[in-house]
Design an enzyme around this catalytic site. Structure first.
Site, PDB file in Angstrom:
ATOM      1  N   CYS A 237       0.889  -1.155   0.000  1.00 49.13           N
ATOM      2  CA  CYS A 237       0.000   0.000   0.000  1.00 49.13           C
ATOM      3  C   CYS A 237       0.928   1.206   0.000  1.00 49.13           C
ATOM      4  O   CYS A 237       1.265   1.744   1.052  1.00 49.13           O
ATOM      5  CB  CYS A 237      -0.892   0.018   1.231  1.00 49.13           C
ATOM      6  SG  CYS A 237      -2.020  -1.367   1.291  1.00 49.13           S
ATOM      7  N   VAL A 238       1.374   1.599  -1.174  1.00 46.38           N
ATOM      8  CA  VAL A 238       2.308   2.706  -1.299  1.00 46.38           C
ATOM      9  C   VAL A 238       1.877   3.496  -2.528  1.00 46.38           C
ATOM     10  O   VAL A 238       1.058   3.014  -3.319  1.00 46.38           O
ATOM     11  CB  VAL A 238       3.762   2.155  -1.414  1.00 46.38           C
ATOM     12  CG1 VAL A 238       3.994   1.466  -2.733  1.00 46.38           C
ATOM     13  CG2 VAL A 238       4.816   3.227  -1.184  1.00 46.38           C
TER      14      VAL A 238
END
Lengths: 423, 344
Positions: A237-238
């Site tokens: 989750c970037v």
């Protein structure tokens, strides 16, 4: 039988529709929605829905977590070793691929660390996923579910859904087939190894190699066929442009290019996958091990791809220094944060040893995405996505965003033909 | 394309050095060298207004004139600004460069011409397409011909990023373009070129970072006022100033009270790390509690009431440097002797 040989059998998908039975007919993938949803049912989700986004549709998918290409091993009927399969035939035997088809997972997990896919318009030019037939998973988390559990649930649902679709390929005719084998080559050819940096920063900036959290793994030597057989699953989750998706790992373009030139221009010496951690000591350990493996492979050159941005630039510069000092020619592939108008220093770190760098484009450039007729997901996320600006979402539904929010637009793997130049 | 032309008092036929204080003026017509330029432009491109400003007036009133240039560009809905050419006139070159900067800041195209040693070139080259000229106005026709051809080209084909081909001075800006092959293929090409000992060209020259000299050590910490700064992006609930998650465009000062009791009202605006630990616990990313304890114990004199916050995620270095200057000034104004900066 010492040499590993993997046969990829492609089943081309030209359209994706919901239907009575999940099957492939005349290159159309029909999905029994109720059955697919039942496969994914778990206590972590309060609701699960599926939607379809085909190329050219006036559809915006937001916020996107991951993209997964459906693949399946013909022998074991499984895939993603360590998650949904064992390890018996990783990198060899036969793997079926649903070509031109993708599972897209969405969700407000760490909202601003996800991305956008536009299926038409200017945004579509920047994303490979705009040109695929996508089955989109929209799963809402059960009340009180932590971000970590939410991420895990969406990650597992994504690979399960991809595997569910891939099963339909076993009954279908194949359109094409390709063998991947590192045959013996002329020893005069230069030996090139691929260094695949895998983000392992913790706090949901994570990847999973054979089911294990990469934070707990050391640098490892891989046969390129392992990557094609689902060795790495993204749990990232970037910022969209900072993450290499599961699809990207399955279809890594550096591996593809090295394979295509194996025996002609070069000898593909192997893949070194190495976790990118945040601590300096861990970085130094990783770099030591990368260079040590490259020397063991007798590599004349390495191509290094970054995942993430900023912090991992400490790793890539250190790799360039140590590898060049060991006589190994080094090329880095990175995207840049050169500012909105391109006037800023594009990287967070530099080294004179990094004299051959491929630019995957400037993340900070703006693009105006016009309104789409339909949104899958949560459009209001545009205002908080990393790469959005606070008033990104306009009244008419158009969004002014940096390229960084578009899935794979400036991928560090060198997927697109985009680059930045100095003018 | 609608073009606004910027010239000085000399080319505006006001006068020479004695008229260098001539104030900013807009004329809705073509003046002086603009005649030649306009005659060389394609039909769809024309000068819609001319700005005349004395060279000294520009230098002495840079902010005011820049604002007025922007207003003029807005009034005439201009697509482009042409400045000069300035040849080797130093102050005129600075003014032309400043005019280009004003247009660039509005997202408009700026074009000028200068002799290679004009000091305006080095300072302002990134803001516009500046073409080389000879060192005096005898080169006017050649300069205007080059500028007009370039304008006609970008009017029909869009901006041109190949400075070698077009002939303008390299601006030093990065710009995305599409190429014939993907990055992976280009990387393997580069690797092979290096191994074979062939010539190769990197696509990204290493940036050169400026170094900041640390200030002298604080003599007596127990009497010093210390501030906390953070690029981790803790913001009051709801992110009232809407600090962006990535490449933020602003920094803000908050007070402890803005974050609620014991910093439990904090949210994280930073898009580069998980916000879980700093949400409702701002002390995790900006150690206000620890600093207050140090103040109470007398280890530091006092904690500055201002908490400086921005988001460091993918922040362009030039903007970070601007923020740094502004924050440093604010710290000085509050008589702060030392600061602790936390980052994610």
């Amino acid at each position: 039988m010492k040499n590993m040989k993997l046969q990829l059998e492609y089943v081309r998908i030209d359209d994706l529709r919901f239907g009575q039975k999940t099957e492939i007919q005349d290159h159309i993938l029909y999905v029994n929605k109720a059955e697919a949803i039942a496969e994914l049912s778990c206590k972590e989700f309060s609701s699960i829905d599926l939607d379809i986004a085909n190329p050219g549709d006036s559809v915006r998918i937001i916020p996107v977590k991951d993209a997964i290409e459906p693949r399946i091993k013909v022998d074991s009927k499984g895939f993603f070793p360590g998650f949904l399969d064992g390890f018996d035939s990783v990198g060899e035997g036969t793997t079926r691929v649903l070509q031109g088809c993708c599972v897209i997972t969405t969700g407000n997990i760490v909202c601003f660390q996800e991305g956008i896919i536009d299926m038409s318009g200017p945004g579509a030019e920047y994303s490979i996923y705009a040109h695929m037939h996508n089955l989109v998973l929209i799963a809402e988390p059960a009340e009180g579910l932590s971000a970590e559990k939410h991420e895990e649930a969406v990650r597992l649902a994504g690979i399960r859904l991809a595997h569910y679709l891939a099963k339909a390929s076993l009954e279908a005719e194949i359109d094409d087939s390709e063998a991947f084998e590192l045959a013996e080559t002329d020893e005069k050819l230069p030996r090139v190894a691929y260094v695949n940096l895998v983000l392992a920063q913790g706090l949901l900036h994570d990847n999973y190699i054979y089911g294990s959290d990469a934070k707990h793994l050391q640098t490892m030597l891989m046969h390129p066929n392992e990557m094609m057989d689902g060795a790495i699953v993204s749990g990232n989750c970037v910022t969209a442009s900072d993450k290499n998706t599961t699809y990207d790992h399955e279809n890594n373009p550096v591996i593809r290019d090295l394979y295509a030139r194996h025996g002609k221009d070069l000898t593909f010496a192997g893949v070194i996958s190495s976790p990118t951690c945040t601590m300096l000591a861990e970085k130094e350990r990783g770099v030591m091990s990368i260079v040590s493996n490259a020397r063991l492979l007798q590599a004349d050159a390495i191509v290094v791809t970054e995942e993430g941005g900023g912090n991992p630039e400490a790793d890539i510069m250190l790799i360039a220094e140590r590898a060049e000092a060991a006589g190994i020619k080094t090329v880095l592939v990175v995207h840049e944060n050169a500012g909105d108008d391109g006037s800023s220093e594009p990287l967070a770190n530099s080294s004179p040893a990094a004299d051959a760098v491929v630019s995957a484009g400037n993340n900070n450039e703006f693009v105006l995405l016009p309104p789409m007729d339909k949104t899958i997901g949560h459009l209001e996320a545009a205002n908080v996505l990393a790469g959005g600006i606070s008033d990104a979402l306009k009244d008419d539904g158009s969004v002014l965003v940096r390229l960084a929010v578009i899935m794979d637009a400036t991928s560090n793997l060198g997927i697109t033909n985009l680059r930045a130049v100095t003018y | 394309m609608k073009i606004v032309h910027y010239i000085n008092q000399f080319f505006g036929q006001i006068g020479g050095e004695e008229k260098a204080d001539y104030p900013f003026e807009v004329r809705e017509k073509i003046v002086g060298p603009g005649m030649m330029l306009n005659s060389l432009l394609a039909e769809e491109n024309s000068i819609v207004a001319t700005i005349i400003c004395g060279d000294n007036y520009f230098t002495d009133h840079t902010d005011e004139v820049s604002e007025k240039i922007k207003q003029t560009l807005r009034d005439y809905q201009a697509d482009m600004l042409v400045a000069g050419p300035a040849f080797n006139a130093g102050r005129y070159g600075m003014a032309c460069g400043g005019a280009c900067k004003a247009a660039h800041e509005m997202g408009l195209i700026a074009v000028s011409g200068m002799f290679e040693e004009n000091p305006g070139l080095e300072l302002y080259r990134k803001y516009g397409y500046i073409f080389p000229t000879v060192n005096n106005a005898r080169g006017m026709r050649d300069a205007m011909k080059t500028i007009a051809e370039f304008i006609n080209k970008i009017a029909s084909e869009g901006e041109q990023y190949d400075y070698l081909k077009e002939g303008y001075f390299r601006r030093g800006l990065r710009k995305n373009i599409w190429t014939d092959s993907n990055g992976a293929h280009r990387a393997v090409n580069l690797a092979l070129a290096k191994v074979r000992g062939e010539e190769f060209e990197t696509e990204l020259e290493m940036p050169k970072f400026s170094r900041v000299e640390p200030s002298a050590a604080i003599k007596d910490l127990s009497k010093a006022k210390i501030a906390v700064l953070t690029t981790c992006g803790p913001v009051p609930e709801g992110n009232p100033d809407r600090i962006e998650a990535h490449a933020a465009t602003k920094w803000r000062i908050y007070k402890e009270d803005d974050f609620g009791e014991d910093m439990t009202g904090s949210e994280i605006a930073h898009g580069g790390y998980t916000p879980v630990f700093g949400t409702h616990n701002g002390n995790r990313v900006v150690p206000v509690d620890a600093m207050k304890r140090l103040a109470k114990e007398g280890i530091i004199g006092e904690l500055d009431e201002n908490i400086y916050v921005t988001v460091g995620n993918s922040m362009p270095v030039t903007r970070a440097a601007d923020f740094g200057k502004e924050i440093a000034q604010s710290l000085k104004d509050s008589n702060v002797q030392g600061a602790i900066l936390t980052s994610a």
